[in-house]
Design an enzyme around this catalytic site. Structure first.
Site, PDB file in Angstrom:
ATOM      1  N   SER A 537       0.847  -1.184   0.000  1.00  0.00           N
ATOM      2  CA  SER A 537       0.000   0.000   0.000  1.00  0.00           C
ATOM      3  C   SER A 537       0.895   1.250   0.000  1.00  0.00           C
ATOM      4  O   SER A 537       1.685   1.437  -0.912  1.00  0.00           O
ATOM      5  CB  SER A 537      -0.947  -0.037   1.192  1.00  0.00           C
ATOM      6  N   ASP A 622     -10.019  -3.716  -5.113  1.00  0.00           N
ATOM      7  CA  ASP A 622      -9.383  -2.880  -4.092  1.00  0.00           C
ATOM      8  C   ASP A 622      -9.920  -1.448  -4.151  1.00  0.00           C
ATOM      9  O   ASP A 622      -9.731  -0.762  -5.158  1.00  0.00           O
ATOM     10  CB  ASP A 622      -7.865  -2.887  -4.321  1.00  0.00           C
ATOM     11  N   HIS A 657      -7.920  -5.112  -1.100  1.00  0.00           N
ATOM     12  CA  HIS A 657      -6.643  -4.576  -0.635  1.00  0.00           C
ATOM     13  C   HIS A 657      -5.840  -5.585   0.173  1.00  0.00           C
ATOM     14  O   HIS A 657      -4.611  -5.585   0.124  1.00  0.00           O
ATOM     15  CB  HIS A 657      -6.920  -3.331   0.216  1.00  0.00           C
TER      16      HIS A 657
END
Length: 685
Positions: A537, A622, A657
């Protein structure tokens, strides 16, 4: 190697962009922008081609993948249970069963029988779905009902249901499209439930009230947050007497209160919204406790009377560099959670003002409060772990000071004494000292011969404490050294550590991390040509920026759901979370942010040259880092890189995610990552 003989996918760079939006800053053309359109069949075809290519490249390494998967599984006690937690007359726990992916939530009338009565079996609820994520399991104050929610595609929109805990069946109530991470809160009598809804950009912006036994269409809108920088969250105070509603941005917050026994009352403000003023509130029996940065960069603790929560009196003063991150009130004491000297600490503060800081030793560690649902209690549960100590639950007797180890997560087939960890301090280019925690097998000497994996995050003031991992042991047992860096942008050394690594100081995060890698090399913990780096991320941005700044420093890069196309994403306010993120990264539609962000954005700084071996991951659903960022980056790298080192893109086509949701799939996924790191390290540069 397999990557040299199997043609890699090359999407057509000149494909027409299938939408009207164009990036207003940065390069005039973006040949791979068409990958943003997930409804374009060519986009899905490209992602599937990359997945197929990754599978072909990994095929010769299946034996290693299987071996590491078996190692991970052998270190886990698959049938296990959490330490039971008492709430009133019931004891609650969650247990796992060998062969099943998800926990089973249970309760009983005693600690010994806590696992006897199943309340919610996630395995049953996950049946038929490729992905399953439990968003919350919130038991009502009278313990008759539980509000639970689930996401079944990784998109983070949750369906909320109400379960009768006696019968184990769900009531007819169904609330679609909720945002579970923003919390829920029950009324005192268990007849009303507050929950939060997201907008089209997945910003939690509305607070709703649902009456049990009615339809979602009958729910009442309690609050709507119009400012796109702010998120709404809701929780019940620890005393269970107040519903606490918080609207917060990256730099300011505002709290409203509702008596939990009068859920139809109007919102009661604590203090009006003020730019750069952050505060949170909880109830402390006869008044409120407030954690705030008012005239306190690293926060201080205040109290306020129930009849005037806007009037604050200092209880615990501000200490520069000692960042208070949370305060938990109990009937007779406060528990303060803080970071000091890049290390987590817990302080116990009595109503008489006496304080005690728990002595947890010198090894870098994590300490967090465990479940403590009882308001009136003379004991405190907390969790401890480190690189060499599995997650452990302790109970502290607040009267005698005696500590009892209730449980340490079993790690079969692991000799915990075989590993050791220390902290080092690297010197950044501007002279700042950056902490980096190092773990290896005991007896490993810093002789410059070891492969080393560096892990980092460094954003959002998110402080990352050392944690125990059975995954990591598969590297350590093969002679690797593993290092956790704490660059600026995180909060390990106070609020200033964060602000010195955001906005127009963001490059500091990357140069701090590079300095840590060089420090490990210079000390001999890392071989000069065998350094790998991993992050996800915002940590994916970290590793991508480090790679484009210093590609020769790293042999291997693992970028998981990486935020690598920062300028494009932050220029488009229609994308999820963009507006709320401007306080973290800046708005690149204006100078000086446009030029500054272009100076480090990995996608924009990918040029023709040699790069490390690279594994990139993405999730098609995501909502945080859209799949198109890693996909575009992969395509651009394929077109420009001048070497033949392996580069893989693996996209989860049915997840978001966090990647796959079941524990066995997560173990398999981790085995693939570690196998890639090992295989890439074996390829000569």
């Amino acid at each position: 190697m397999a990557d040299q003989v199997v043609p890699a996918p090359h999407p057509p760079a000149a494909k027409q962009v299938p939408h009207t939006w164009q990036r207003p800053t940065g390069p005039a053309d973006d040949p791979w922008a068409w990958l943003r359109d997930r409804d374009d069949p060519d986009t899905i075809a490209y992602l599937e081609a990359e997945n197929a290519y990754a599978e072909r490249w990994l095929e010769p390494h299946r034996a290693t993948i299987d071996a590491i998967f078996d190692e991970i599984r052998s270190r886990v006690q698959e049938t296990d249970a959490a330490v039971p937690v008492r709430k009133g007359e019931w004891w609650y726990t969650a247990r796992t069963v060998e062969g099943l992916d998800y926990p089973i939530h249970c309760r009983g009338r005693s600690a010994d029988t806590a696992g006897d009565h199943a309340l919610l079996d996630e395995n049953a609820e996950a049946t038929g779905y490729e992905f399953f994520s439990l968003g919350g399991f919130d038991v009502s104050p009278d313990q008759r009902l539980a509000a639970w929610s689930a996401d079944v595609d990784g998109g983070e929109e949750f369906t909320l249901r109400i379960r009768d805990l006696e019968s184990g069946t769900d009531l007819p109530d169904v609330v679609e499209g909720t945002y579970a991470w923003a919390g829920t809160a029950w009324s005192t009598d268990g007849t009303e439930l507050f929950y939060v809804m997201p907008d089209d950009q997945m910003r939690p912006f509305q607070l709703w009230r649902h009456r049990i036994g009615t339809q979602q269409a009958d729910d009442v809108l309690v609050l709507e947050e119009p400012d796109e920088r702010f998120h709404v969250g809701v929780d019940l105070s620890r005393s269970e007497r107040w519903v606490i509603v918080e609207s917060s941005s990256k730099t300011s917050s505002e709290v409203h209160l509702i008596p939990s026994d009068r859920p139809h009352d109007a919102l009661r403000p604590v203090r009006g919204r003020t730019e750069d003023l952050e505060y949170s509130v909880d109830h402390w029996g006869d008044g409120f406790v407030v954690l705030t940065n008012l005239d306190a960069e690293d926060f201080r603790v205040m109290t306020a009377p129930e009849d005037d929560p806007s009037t604050w009196t200092e209880l615990l003063p501000h200490v520069p560099g000692q960042r208070i991150v949370a305060v938990e009130p109990f009937a007779t004491h406060l528990v303060v959670h803080e970071w000091a000297d890049a290390q987590q600490r817990v302080r116990i503060v009595g109503r008489d003002g006496e304080q005690e800081t728990l002595d947890l030793g010198d090894e870098p560690h994590e300490v967090e409060l465990d479940a403590n649902p009882e308001w009136t209690t003379t004991t405190l549960r907390y969790g401890y772990q480190s690189f060499t100590t599995p997650a452990s639950v302790y109970e502290l007797d607040l009267t005698t000071g005696e500590r009892t180890l209730l449980k340490r997560t079993p790690t079969p087939n692991v000799d915990l004494d075989a590993y050791e960890a220390t902290r080092e301090w690297a010197t950044a280019p501007d002279g700042a000292l950056v902490p980096v925690d190092v773990v290896r097998r005991r007896g490993t000497e810093p002789d410059g011969s070891h492969p080393c994996l560096v892990y980092g995050y460094g954003s959002y003031e998110s402080s990352v404490p050392p944690w125990f991992s059975v995954y990591r042991l598969s590297l350590l047992d093969r002679g690797w050294v593993w290092a956790l860096v704490h660059p600026r942008g995180g909060g390990e050394l106070g609020r200033r550590w964060y602000t010195d690594g955001r906005l127009l100081h963001k490059r500091t995060t990357f140069t701090d991390t590079i300095a840590c890698a060089e420090h490990l090399r210079d000390l001999g913990w890392a071989a000069a040509d065998r350094i790998a780096i991993r992050g996800g991320s915002a940590g994916g941005l970290l590793v991508g920026a480090c790679m484009t700044m210093r590609p020769e420093l790293f042999r291997t890069v693992v970028a998981e759901v990486p935020f690598v196309d920062a300028v494009t994403t932050m220029s488009d306010p229609t994308l999820p979370l963009t507006v709320t993120e401007w306080d973290e990264w800046g708005d690149p539609r204006e100078e000086p942010m446009a030029s500054y962000m272009l100076s480090y954005s990995p996608y924009d700084n990918t040029v023709a040259r040699d790069y490390p071996a690279l594994l990139i991951t993405a999730g098609l659903n995501d909502p945080r880092v859209s799949y198109h960022e890693p996909a575009k980056w992969c395509a651009k790298l394929r077109a420009l890189r001048t070497d033949d080192r392996p580069q893989l893109l693996r996209t989860e086509m049915g997840a978001g995610h966090g990647g796959p949701s079941g524990r066995y799939e997560r173990w398999r996924d981790e085995a693939i990552v570690l196998t890639f790191v090992l295989a890439a390290d074996a390829i000569p540069r």
